[in-house]
Design a protein around this motif. Structure first.
Motif, PDB file in Angstrom:
ATOM      1  N   LEU A   1      -8.329  -0.293  -0.057  1.00  0.00           N
ATOM      2  CA  LEU A   1      -8.349  -1.462  -0.955  1.00  0.00           C
ATOM      3  C   LEU A   1      -7.179  -1.477  -1.931  1.00  0.00           C
ATOM      4  O   LEU A   1      -6.805  -2.527  -2.437  1.00  0.00           O
ATOM      5  N   GLY A   2      -6.614  -0.267  -2.174  1.00  0.00           N
ATOM      6  CA  GLY A   2      -5.572  -0.149  -3.202  1.00  0.00           C
ATOM      7  C   GLY A   2      -4.436  -1.140  -3.016  1.00  0.00           C
ATOM      8  O   GLY A   2      -4.075  -1.866  -3.944  1.00  0.00           O
ATOM      9  N   LEU A   3      -3.892  -1.186  -1.811  1.00  0.00           N
ATOM     10  CA  LEU A   3      -2.719  -2.043  -1.600  1.00  0.00           C
ATOM     11  C   LEU A   3      -3.108  -3.522  -1.584  1.00  0.00           C
ATOM     12  O   LEU A   3      -2.316  -4.373  -1.991  1.00  0.00           O
TER      13      LEU A   3
ATOM     14  N   ALA B   1      -7.560  -1.373   5.326  1.00  0.00           N
ATOM     15  CA  ALA B   1      -6.574  -0.696   6.179  1.00  0.00           C
ATOM     16  C   ALA B   1      -6.265   0.651   5.536  1.00  0.00           C
ATOM     17  O   ALA B   1      -5.698   0.698   4.451  1.00  0.00           O
TER      18      ALA B   1
ATOM     19  N   ALA C   1       8.210   6.302   1.946  1.00  0.00           N
ATOM     20  CA  ALA C   1       8.085   4.854   1.791  1.00  0.00           C
ATOM     21  C   ALA C   1       8.563   4.437   0.406  1.00  0.00           C
ATOM     22  O   ALA C   1       8.450   5.211  -0.551  1.00  0.00           O
TER      23      ALA C   1
ATOM     24  N   GLY D   1     -10.423   7.178   2.423  1.00  0.00           N
ATOM     25  CA  GLY D   1      -9.775   5.984   1.875  1.00  0.00           C
ATOM     26  C   GLY D   1     -10.584   4.719   2.132  1.00  0.00           C
ATOM     27  O   GLY D   1     -11.247   4.586   3.158  1.00  0.00           O
ATOM     28  N   MET D   2     -10.541   3.793   1.150  1.00  0.00           N
ATOM     29  CA  MET D   2     -11.231   2.525   1.331  1.00  0.00           C
ATOM     30  C   MET D   2     -10.268   1.441   1.783  1.00  0.00           C
ATOM     31  O   MET D   2     -10.677   0.348   2.162  1.00  0.00           O
TER      32      MET D   2
ATOM     33  N   GLU E   1      -0.098  11.132  -3.075  1.00  0.00           N
ATOM     34  CA  GLU E   1      -0.960  11.570  -1.973  1.00  0.00           C
ATOM     35  C   GLU E   1      -0.144  11.719  -0.680  1.00  0.00           C
ATOM     36  O   GLU E   1      -0.407  12.600   0.135  1.00  0.00           O
ATOM     37  N   ALA E   2       0.886  10.876  -0.535  1.00  0.00           N
ATOM     38  CA  ALA E   2       1.679  10.919   0.693  1.00  0.00           C
ATOM     39  C   ALA E   2       2.533  12.188   0.793  1.00  0.00           C
ATOM     40  O   ALA E   2       2.810  12.660   1.893  1.00  0.00           O
TER      41      ALA E   2
ATOM     42  N   LEU F   1      -1.010  -3.448   6.287  1.00  0.00           N
ATOM     43  CA  LEU F   1      -0.922  -2.612   5.089  1.00  0.00           C
ATOM     44  C   LEU F   1      -1.540  -3.236   3.838  1.00  0.00           C
ATOM     45  O   LEU F   1      -2.262  -2.578   3.090  1.00  0.00           O
TER      46      LEU F   1
ATOM     47  N   ILE G   1       5.335   5.033   6.273  1.00  0.00           N
ATOM     48  CA  ILE G   1       4.106   4.316   6.648  1.00  0.00           C
ATOM     49  C   ILE G   1       3.721   4.615   8.101  1.00  0.00           C
ATOM     50  O   ILE G   1       4.561   4.523   9.003  1.00  0.00           O
TER      51      ILE G   1
ATOM     52  N   THR H   1      -5.501   5.120   6.405  1.00  0.00           N
ATOM     53  CA  THR H   1      -5.399   6.238   7.348  1.00  0.00           C
ATOM     54  C   THR H   1      -6.042   7.474   6.730  1.00  0.00           C
ATOM     55  O   THR H   1      -6.000   8.552   7.304  1.00  0.00           O
TER      56      THR H   1
ATOM     57  N   ASN I   1      -0.693   6.621  -4.433  1.00  0.00           N
ATOM     58  CA  ASN I   1      -0.435   6.635  -2.989  1.00  0.00           C
ATOM     59  C   ASN I   1       0.765   7.512  -2.648  1.00  0.00           C
ATOM     60  O   ASN I   1       0.743   8.289  -1.693  1.00  0.00           O
TER      61      ASN I   1
HETATM   62  P1  ADP Z   1      -6.191   4.011   0.618  1.00  0.00           P
HETATM   63  O1  ADP Z   1      -5.282   4.736  -0.272  1.00  0.00           O
HETATM   64  O2  ADP Z   1      -7.605   4.002   0.146  1.00  0.00           O
HETATM   65  O3  ADP Z   1      -6.068   4.393   2.047  1.00  0.00           O
HETATM   66  P2  ADP Z   1      -4.398   1.799   0.226  1.00  0.00           P
HETATM   67  O4  ADP Z   1      -4.587   0.336   0.415  1.00  0.00           O
HETATM   68  O5  ADP Z   1      -3.902   2.221  -1.107  1.00  0.00           O
HETATM   69  O6  ADP Z   1      -5.771   2.479   0.537  1.00  0.00           O
HETATM   70  O7  ADP Z   1      -3.403   2.341   1.312  1.00  0.00           O
HETATM   71  C1  ADP Z   1      -3.556   1.967   2.629  1.00  0.00           C
HETATM   72  C2  ADP Z   1      -2.816   2.890   3.531  1.00  0.00           C
HETATM   73  O8  ADP Z   1      -1.415   2.692   3.371  1.00  0.00           O
HETATM   74  C3  ADP Z   1      -3.032   4.338   3.273  1.00  0.00           C
HETATM   75  O9  ADP Z   1      -4.192   4.836   3.918  1.00  0.00           O
HETATM   76  C4  ADP Z   1      -1.774   4.969   3.849  1.00  0.00           C
HETATM   77  O10 ADP Z   1      -1.900   5.169   5.264  1.00  0.00           O
HETATM   78  C5  ADP Z   1      -0.746   3.876   3.664  1.00  0.00           C
HETATM   79  N1  ADP Z   1       0.114   4.182   2.514  1.00  0.00           N
HETATM   80  C6  ADP Z   1       0.018   3.679   1.283  1.00  0.00           C
HETATM   81  N2  ADP Z   1       0.983   4.172   0.481  1.00  0.00           N
HETATM   82  C7  ADP Z   1       1.706   5.032   1.255  1.00  0.00           C
HETATM   83  C8  ADP Z   1       2.859   5.864   1.021  1.00  0.00           C
HETATM   84  N3  ADP Z   1       3.465   5.928  -0.184  1.00  0.00           N
HETATM   85  N4  ADP Z   1       3.332   6.592   2.053  1.00  0.00           N
HETATM   86  C9  ADP Z   1       2.736   6.548   3.270  1.00  0.00           C
HETATM   87  N5  ADP Z   1       1.672   5.778   3.549  1.00  0.00           N
HETATM   88  C10 ADP Z   1       1.149   5.031   2.562  1.00  0.00           C
END
Ligand code: ADP
Length: 507
Positions: free
Chosen positions: A456-458, A447, A482, A453-454, A401-402, A442, A434, A449, A398
């Motif tokens: 589900l990771g968090l 949830a 973040a 994305g699904m 990717e951010a 979150l 975020i 953006t 994450n």
């Molecule tokens: P996904 O990666 O499939 O979107 P996650 O549950 O991992 O699913 O993340 C949910 C959302 O949280 C992401 O779409 C993103 O908007 C936000 N997010 C997660 N990690 C970060 C980060 N390090 N910086 C900014 N936003 C983040």
């Protein structure tokens, strides 16, 4: 390996010349030879009455050659005195004797000065030679400790120098290879890859770097990396080749790739299980609600005493199906959880270290700077290794990717010990932070953006942390983006979680 640093400490000719024994020996030589010469001249005096000094000259030179400046001076004085005496015996007038003696003494002094100058030059030359020898020894020692093979070739591709590591790498010794074509060190199909046209007059190969196949003396081939440089020695253009055997590096890369695949497989199997679990949890609630509403609707319809049994049946059957769907989902969740999780004492930094290659690879591909700052003390936690690794990889992915869309790309992964004995792991980044649209939800499923994305990771991450009776949270990072942190109890910090492995079933 014996390795001596050059200290500039030299053994000089002066030291040898000034040794007492050496001086005494050369003086005795001068006295002996001069006395012998004078005795012979005395005996032959009737024949060479006026040529005494002529025959003394070779003695002077012999002393100069074998005894040094001191001996020459001694011989010159002794021979002058002897010659003066012999001339007296031959009845030469005093003036002539004096002039002849003075001339001979001048000659002696001249030879002495010349010998001194020669000796000084010899000492200087010896110093230079000793200096060179030490430098060469140092250079050889340095080349020896450089593991890579070093080969020098001329502009026709002929080997001029072949270092010891090169001998070990290719199996040839330097004597066999010097003067040979460099292409003998490569299989026929790659011959010319280094020299083909590249060594021509205007080719600039300096600093170039190639991956080639090497050929050993026994015919075996191996992958090698060759760095080519250029030197000009006495207006002669030479190429330096630093050859590295890539066999073990390629093997390590292959192994790392294999491990990565294994871990990714475990990861995806695990995340499928987690996903099923999360979906089951999420869908079960609306399905139960549907079943309840349908039951209520059925009761209402029954109370209205409608004649139409078909409607009652339909609503009833819909309710049954909703319950059945719920059962299926429950079964699925149980299946996903059947294995439970194996929690046992693990080193936090050890677990993170094992997934470094995955994170480093992702960071490298996205051109992101990755910085670790891991707590170096006792950091044992009772945990499911795969799950914690999945969690860290999740947060790191994450974070990477951010930051990808930003020029300043950095992620930090750190662990620290809190005063209460808890270990906090933080993954932070220099991204945008975020997004307000997901901030509230979150850690809930779906949830996201991200277009693909699904979300589900968090939620999986927070389920993992929950499994470990920990806590996960996010806050602004000092890097600008973040900072996700999760906390785990250090084993031993609380009696219940320390000690033996225990198997904990997921909720
Ligand atoms: P996904 O990666 O499939 O979107 P996650 O549950 O991992 O699913 O993340 C949910 C959302 O949280 C992401 O779409 C993103 O908007 C936000 N997010 C997660 N990690 C970060 C980060 N390090 N910086 C900014 N936003 C983040």
């Amino acid at each position: 390996m014996h390795f001596r640093l050059w200290t500039g400490n030299r053994t000089t000719g002066v030291a040898v010349a000034s040794s007492g024994f050496g001086v005494l020996r050369s003086q005795l030589l001068a006295i002996g030879v001069s006395a012998a010469a004078l005795a012979v001249l005395y005996a032959l005096r009737p024949m060479f009455s006026h040529s005494v000094y002529l025959f003394c000259a070779p003695v002077l030179l012999a002393c100069a050659a074998y005894g040094g400046a001191g001996a020459t001076l001694t011989a010159a004085v002794l021979l002058t005195v002897g010659g003066f005496t012999l001339d007296g015996m031959a009845d030469l007038p005093l003036l002539e004797r004096g002039v002849r003696a003075a001339l001979f003494l001048a000659l002696g002094l001249g030879v002495t000065a010349w010998v001194r100058a020669l000796m000084a030059q010899r000492v200087a030359a010896a110093e230079i030679i000793a200096d060179q020898a030490e430098r060469e020894e140092l250079l050889q020692a340095s080349l020896e400790i450089v593991a890579d093979a070093l080969i020098l070739i001329d502009d026709r591709g002929l080997i001029q120098s072949f270092s010891h590591p090169a001998e070990r790498l290719f199996g040839w010794n330097a004597a066999e290879m010097v003067g040979q074509d460099i292409n003998r060190l490569m299989p026929a199909h790659e011959g010319g890859a280094l020299t083909g046209g590249a060594v021509g007059d205007d080719a600039d190969v300096s600093g170039s770097y190639r991956k080639l196949t090497g050929l050993r003396k026994d015919g075996a081939t191996f992958p090698m990396e060759v760095r080519v440089g250029e030197v000009t020695i006495a207006s002669r253009r030479l190429l330096t080749m630093v050859v590295r055997d890539m066999t073990s590096i390629q093997e390590a890369e292959r192994r790392s790739e294999e491990l990565r695949e294994q871990l990714t497989q475990v990861w995806s199997a695990n995340s499928m299980g987690e996903m099923a679990s999360v979906l089951a949890h999420e869908l079960n609630q609306p399905l139960s609600a549907v079943a309840n509403y349908l039951r209520a609707a059925r009761n209402l319809i029954a109370r209205l005493e409608l004649e139409d049994d078909d409607l009652l049946d339909a609503v009833g059957r819909a309710g049954d199906q909703a319950v059945r769907a719920g059962e299926i989902i429950r079964t699925m969740r149980d299946l996903a959880n059947r294995g439970g999780t194996l929690q046992k004492p693990e080193s936090l930094s050890g677990m993170i270290g094992e997934v470094d290659f995955i994170i480093a690879l992702m960071a490298r591909d996205a051109n992101v700077r990755l910085v670790y700052d891991l707590y170096k003390g006792e950091d044992t936690v009772v945990a499911d290794r795969i799950q914690i690794q999945q969690l860290v990889v999740n947060l790191a992915r994450n974070a990477i990717e951010a930051v990808t869309k930003y020029p300043n790309r950095q992620i930090n992964i750190s662990t620290r010990l809190e005063p209460e004995g808890q270990l906090v792991t933080t993954v932070e980044d220099s991204g945008p932070g975020i997004d307000a649209s997901v901030a509230e939800r979150l850690f809930q499923p779906l949830a996201s953006t991200k277009p693909e994305g699904m979300g589900l990771g968090l939620s999986i991450s927070s389920a993992i942390v929950e499994n470990h009776k920990g806590r996960i949270w996010v806050e602004p990072s000092r890097l600008g983006g973040a900072a996700f942190s999760f906390v785990l109890a250090r084993a031993g910090a609380d009696g219940e979680r320390s000690g033996e492995s225990n198997s904990v079933r997921r909720r």
